[in-house]
Design a protein around this motif. Structure first.
Motif, PDB file in Angstrom:
ATOM      1  N   HIS A 122       0.790  -1.221   0.000  1.00  0.00           N
ATOM      2  CA  HIS A 122       0.000   0.000   0.000  1.00  0.00           C
ATOM      3  C   HIS A 122       0.831   1.286   0.000  1.00  0.00           C
ATOM      4  CE1 HIS A 122       0.682  -0.671   4.316  1.00  0.00           C
ATOM      5  NE2 HIS A 122       0.461   0.615   4.476  1.00  0.00           N
ATOM      6  N   TYR A 123       2.121   1.219   0.310  1.00  0.00           N
ATOM      7  CA  TYR A 123       2.965   2.411   0.240  1.00  0.00           C
ATOM      8  C   TYR A 123       3.653   2.562  -1.114  1.00  0.00           C
ATOM      9  CZ  TYR A 123       2.941   4.743   4.733  1.00  0.00           C
ATOM     10  OH  TYR A 123       2.591   5.492   5.819  1.00  0.00           O
ATOM     11  N   SER A 124       3.589   1.535  -1.953  1.00  0.00           N
ATOM     12  CA  SER A 124       4.224   1.652  -3.268  1.00  0.00           C
ATOM     13  C   SER A 124       3.365   2.572  -4.134  1.00  0.00           C
ATOM     14  CB  SER A 124       4.373   0.276  -3.915  1.00  0.00           C
ATOM     15  OG  SER A 124       3.102  -0.261  -4.229  1.00  0.00           O
ATOM     16  N   ARG A 125       3.971   3.163  -5.108  1.00  0.00           N
ATOM     17  CA  ARG A 125       3.233   4.024  -6.036  1.00  0.00           C
ATOM     18  C   ARG A 125       3.485   3.515  -7.442  1.00  0.00           C
ATOM     19  NH1 ARG A 125       2.022   9.368  -4.828  1.00  0.00           N
ATOM     20  NH2 ARG A 125       1.030   9.186  -6.850  1.00  0.00           N
ATOM     21  N   PRO A 126       2.907   2.362  -7.813  1.00  0.00           N
ATOM     22  CA  PRO A 126       3.210   1.766  -9.110  1.00  0.00           C
ATOM     23  C   PRO A 126       2.824   2.639 -10.296  1.00  0.00           C
ATOM     24  CG  PRO A 126       1.375   0.625  -8.053  1.00  0.00           C
ATOM     25  CD  PRO A 126       1.936   1.589  -7.054  1.00  0.00           C
ATOM     26  N   GLU A 127       1.913   3.591 -10.078  1.00  0.00           N
ATOM     27  CA  GLU A 127       1.572   4.492 -11.179  1.00  0.00           C
ATOM     28  C   GLU A 127       2.671   5.523 -11.427  1.00  0.00           C
ATOM     29  OE1 GLU A 127       0.201   6.725  -7.570  1.00  0.00           O
ATOM     30  OE2 GLU A 127       0.329   4.636  -8.171  1.00  0.00           O
ATOM     31  N   VAL A 128       3.592   5.643 -10.466  1.00  0.00           N
ATOM     32  CA  VAL A 128       4.698   6.600 -10.592  1.00  0.00           C
ATOM     33  C   VAL A 128       6.035   5.871 -10.734  1.00  0.00           C
ATOM     34  CG1 VAL A 128       5.918   8.499  -9.462  1.00  0.00           C
ATOM     35  CG2 VAL A 128       3.440   8.281  -9.189  1.00  0.00           C
ATOM     36  N   LEU A 129       6.258   4.859  -9.915  1.00  0.00           N
ATOM     37  CA  LEU A 129       7.531   4.145  -9.882  1.00  0.00           C
ATOM     38  C   LEU A 129       7.309   2.646 -10.013  1.00  0.00           C
ATOM     39  CD1 LEU A 129       9.000   5.973  -6.776  1.00  0.00           C
ATOM     40  CD2 LEU A 129       9.644   6.381  -9.140  1.00  0.00           C
ATOM     41  N   SER A 130       8.196   1.997 -10.729  1.00  0.00           N
ATOM     42  CA  SER A 130       8.136   0.543 -10.810  1.00  0.00           C
ATOM     43  C   SER A 130       9.545   0.001 -11.017  1.00  0.00           C
ATOM     44  CB  SER A 130       7.215   0.087 -11.945  1.00  0.00           C
ATOM     45  OG  SER A 130       7.732   0.489 -13.191  1.00  0.00           O
ATOM     46  N   LEU A 131       9.710  -1.265 -10.747  1.00  0.00           N
ATOM     47  CA  LEU A 131      10.992  -1.948 -10.909  1.00  0.00           C
ATOM     48  C   LEU A 131      10.762  -3.155 -11.795  1.00  0.00           C
ATOM     49  CD1 LEU A 131      13.968  -2.547 -10.121  1.00  0.00           C
ATOM     50  CD2 LEU A 131      13.067  -3.777  -8.133  1.00  0.00           C
ATOM     51  N   VAL A 132      11.550  -3.269 -12.842  1.00  0.00           N
ATOM     52  CA  VAL A 132      11.471  -4.421 -13.730  1.00  0.00           C
ATOM     53  C   VAL A 132      12.676  -5.295 -13.423  1.00  0.00           C
ATOM     54  CG1 VAL A 132      11.515  -5.224 -16.120  1.00  0.00           C
ATOM     55  CG2 VAL A 132      10.304  -3.103 -15.529  1.00  0.00           C
ATOM     56  N   VAL A 133      12.421  -6.541 -13.060  1.00  0.00           N
ATOM     57  CA  VAL A 133      13.488  -7.479 -12.721  1.00  0.00           C
ATOM     58  C   VAL A 133      13.537  -8.548 -13.801  1.00  0.00           C
ATOM     59  CG1 VAL A 133      14.334  -9.140 -11.024  1.00  0.00           C
ATOM     60  CG2 VAL A 133      13.155  -7.069 -10.262  1.00  0.00           C
ATOM     61  N   ARG A 134      14.678  -8.660 -14.442  1.00  0.00           N
ATOM     62  CA  ARG A 134      14.886  -9.734 -15.412  1.00  0.00           C
ATOM     63  C   ARG A 134      15.452 -10.917 -14.639  1.00  0.00           C
ATOM     64  NH1 ARG A 134      16.787  -5.156 -17.608  1.00  0.00           N
ATOM     65  NH2 ARG A 134      18.961  -5.683 -17.202  1.00  0.00           N
ATOM     66  N   ASP A 135      14.663 -11.959 -14.489  1.00  0.00           N
ATOM     67  CA  ASP A 135      15.124 -13.095 -13.691  1.00  0.00           C
ATOM     68  C   ASP A 135      15.552 -14.283 -14.551  1.00  0.00           C
ATOM     69  OD1 ASP A 135      12.623 -13.866 -14.519  1.00  0.00           O
ATOM     70  OD2 ASP A 135      11.867 -14.332 -12.528  1.00  0.00           O
ATOM     71  N   HIS A 136      15.931 -14.000 -15.778  1.00  0.00           N
ATOM     72  CA  HIS A 136      16.484 -15.032 -16.644  1.00  0.00           C
ATOM     73  C   HIS A 136      17.994 -14.823 -16.751  1.00  0.00           C
ATOM     74  CE1 HIS A 136      15.603 -11.569 -19.216  1.00  0.00           C
ATOM     75  NE2 HIS A 136      16.636 -11.950 -19.929  1.00  0.00           N
ATOM     76  N   PRO A 137      18.760 -15.849 -17.072  1.00  0.00           N
ATOM     77  CA  PRO A 137      20.220 -15.702 -17.161  1.00  0.00           C
ATOM     78  C   PRO A 137      20.607 -14.645 -18.198  1.00  0.00           C
ATOM     79  CG  PRO A 137      19.597 -18.018 -17.243  1.00  0.00           C
ATOM     80  CD  PRO A 137      18.328 -17.223 -17.335  1.00  0.00           C
ATOM     81  N   ALA A 138      21.599 -13.866 -17.870  1.00  0.00           N
ATOM     82  CA  ALA A 138      22.091 -12.833 -18.767  1.00  0.00           C
ATOM     83  C   ALA A 138      23.581 -12.655 -18.536  1.00  0.00           C
ATOM     84  CB  ALA A 138      21.354 -11.516 -18.523  1.00  0.00           C
ATOM     85  N   THR A 139      24.264 -12.103 -19.503  1.00  0.00           N
ATOM     86  CA  THR A 139      25.689 -11.824 -19.335  1.00  0.00           C
ATOM     87  C   THR A 139      25.837 -10.444 -18.723  1.00  0.00           C
ATOM     88  OG1 THR A 139      25.814 -10.949 -21.575  1.00  0.00           O
ATOM     89  CG2 THR A 139      26.356 -13.265 -21.302  1.00  0.00           C
ATOM     90  N   PRO A 140      26.834 -10.251 -17.870  1.00  0.00           N
ATOM     91  CA  PRO A 140      26.993  -8.965 -17.204  1.00  0.00           C
ATOM     92  C   PRO A 140      27.487  -7.852 -18.127  1.00  0.00           C
ATOM     93  CG  PRO A 140      28.743 -10.449 -16.562  1.00  0.00           C
ATOM     94  CD  PRO A 140      27.792 -11.233 -17.413  1.00  0.00           C
ATOM     95  N   VAL A 141      28.122  -8.218 -19.239  1.00  0.00           N
ATOM     96  CA  VAL A 141      28.641  -7.218 -20.171  1.00  0.00           C
ATOM     97  C   VAL A 141      28.207  -7.610 -21.580  1.00  0.00           C
ATOM     98  CG1 VAL A 141      30.702  -6.117 -21.113  1.00  0.00           C
ATOM     99  CG2 VAL A 141      30.650  -6.808 -18.707  1.00  0.00           C
ATOM    100  N   THR A 142      27.628  -6.665 -22.298  1.00  0.00           N
ATOM    101  CA  THR A 142      27.238  -6.875 -23.678  1.00  0.00           C
ATOM    102  C   THR A 142      27.827  -5.752 -24.509  1.00  0.00           C
ATOM    103  OG1 THR A 142      25.163  -7.871 -22.969  1.00  0.00           O
ATOM    104  CG2 THR A 142      25.272  -7.137 -25.251  1.00  0.00           C
ATOM    105  N   TYR A 143      28.481  -6.099 -25.596  1.00  0.00           N
ATOM    106  CA  TYR A 143      29.077  -5.106 -26.488  1.00  0.00           C
ATOM    107  C   TYR A 143      28.174  -4.927 -27.697  1.00  0.00           C
ATOM    108  CZ  TYR A 143      33.131  -5.833 -23.578  1.00  0.00           C
ATOM    109  OH  TYR A 143      33.971  -5.917 -22.496  1.00  0.00           O
ATOM    110  N   THR A 144      27.879  -3.684 -28.019  1.00  0.00           N
ATOM    111  CA  THR A 144      27.011  -3.413 -29.157  1.00  0.00           C
ATOM    112  C   THR A 144      27.731  -2.659 -30.262  1.00  0.00           C
ATOM    113  OG1 THR A 144      26.223  -1.376 -28.135  1.00  0.00           O
ATOM    114  CG2 THR A 144      24.944  -3.395 -27.726  1.00  0.00           C
ATOM    115  N   SER A 145      29.014  -2.391 -30.091  1.00  0.00           N
ATOM    116  CA  SER A 145      29.763  -1.660 -31.107  1.00  0.00           C
ATOM    117  C   SER A 145      30.217  -2.601 -32.208  1.00  0.00           C
ATOM    118  CB  SER A 145      30.988  -0.981 -30.478  1.00  0.00           C
ATOM    119  OG  SER A 145      31.906  -1.965 -30.055  1.00  0.00           O
ATOM    120  N   ALA A 146      30.766  -2.027 -33.263  1.00  0.00           N
ATOM    121  CA  ALA A 146      31.272  -2.824 -34.382  1.00  0.00           C
ATOM    122  C   ALA A 146      32.778  -3.003 -34.249  1.00  0.00           C
ATOM    123  CB  ALA A 146      30.927  -2.132 -35.698  1.00  0.00           C
ATOM    124  N   SER A 147      33.267  -3.059 -33.026  1.00  0.00           N
ATOM    125  CA  SER A 147      34.699  -3.197 -32.786  1.00  0.00           C
ATOM    126  C   SER A 147      35.218  -4.508 -33.348  1.00  0.00           C
ATOM    127  CB  SER A 147      35.023  -3.152 -31.291  1.00  0.00           C
ATOM    128  OG  SER A 147      34.654  -1.913 -30.753  1.00  0.00           O
TER     129      SER A 147
END
Length: 162
Positions: A122-147
């Motif tokens: 009841h103290y959360s304000r989901p219409e203003v603030l929310s948290l999205v948690v990705r609970d699937h495996p992911a890598t800590p670093v992702t490179y998106t450049s064309a290096s």
């Protein structure tokens, strides 16, 4: 890690375990804060150790204080503590040496405290603030450049100059 705590609160954590090597008074304040914020019990376990519990110099050196230490000098004073959802200290903090602390936990206290303050209820304000948690495996670093990686491990990023 307030976002991690929020994710745990959202899952309904009842007992928050916080191992540490921090024996400062401010750590105790942080543990009380987490108990109140999360409406959960907090068990914080800390080590009690003396200089003689570590390898001698030069293998292990306590920078800046080594010259003042004797084998019996306390280098981490402990401070293990158990705190209720209302912020009441149920056991500890212990700064006297190695010890086992324990307390009886009334899990009904969690619901009682959440009536007063529930950060994901009841103290959360989901219409203003929310948290999205990705609970699937992911890598800590992702490179998106064309290096382009070379044999020496050097990354070269192509640049166009006009």
């Amino acid at each position: 890690m307030p976002l991690l705590r929020t994710a745990l609160y959202g899952k309904g954590i009842e007992i928050y375990c916080a191992p540490t090597a921090d024996s400062r008074d401010v750590w105790q304040a942080s543990m009380t804060h987490i108990a109140l914020e999360g409406g959960c019990f907090v068990l914080s376990a800390n080590q009690f150790c003396r200089r003689k519990d570590y390898p001698p110099p030069p293998e292990y050196v306590f920078s800046g204080i080594e010259e003042d230490l004797t084998p019996d000098s306390v280098v981490c004073a402990g401070g293990s503590v158990i705190i209720s959802p209302s912020g009441t200290v149920l056991a500890g903090p212990n700064y006297e040496g190695e010890a086992l602390i324990s307390a009886d936990l009334d899990l009904g206290e969690i619901a009682r405290e959440k009536f007063a303050f529930d950060v994901v209820g009841h103290y959360s304000r989901p219409e203003v603030l929310s948290l999205v948690v990705r609970d699937h495996p992911a890598t800590p670093v992702t490179y998106t450049s064309a290096s382009v990686k070379t044999e020496g491990g050097l990354c070269i990023t192509p640049v166009t100059i006009s």
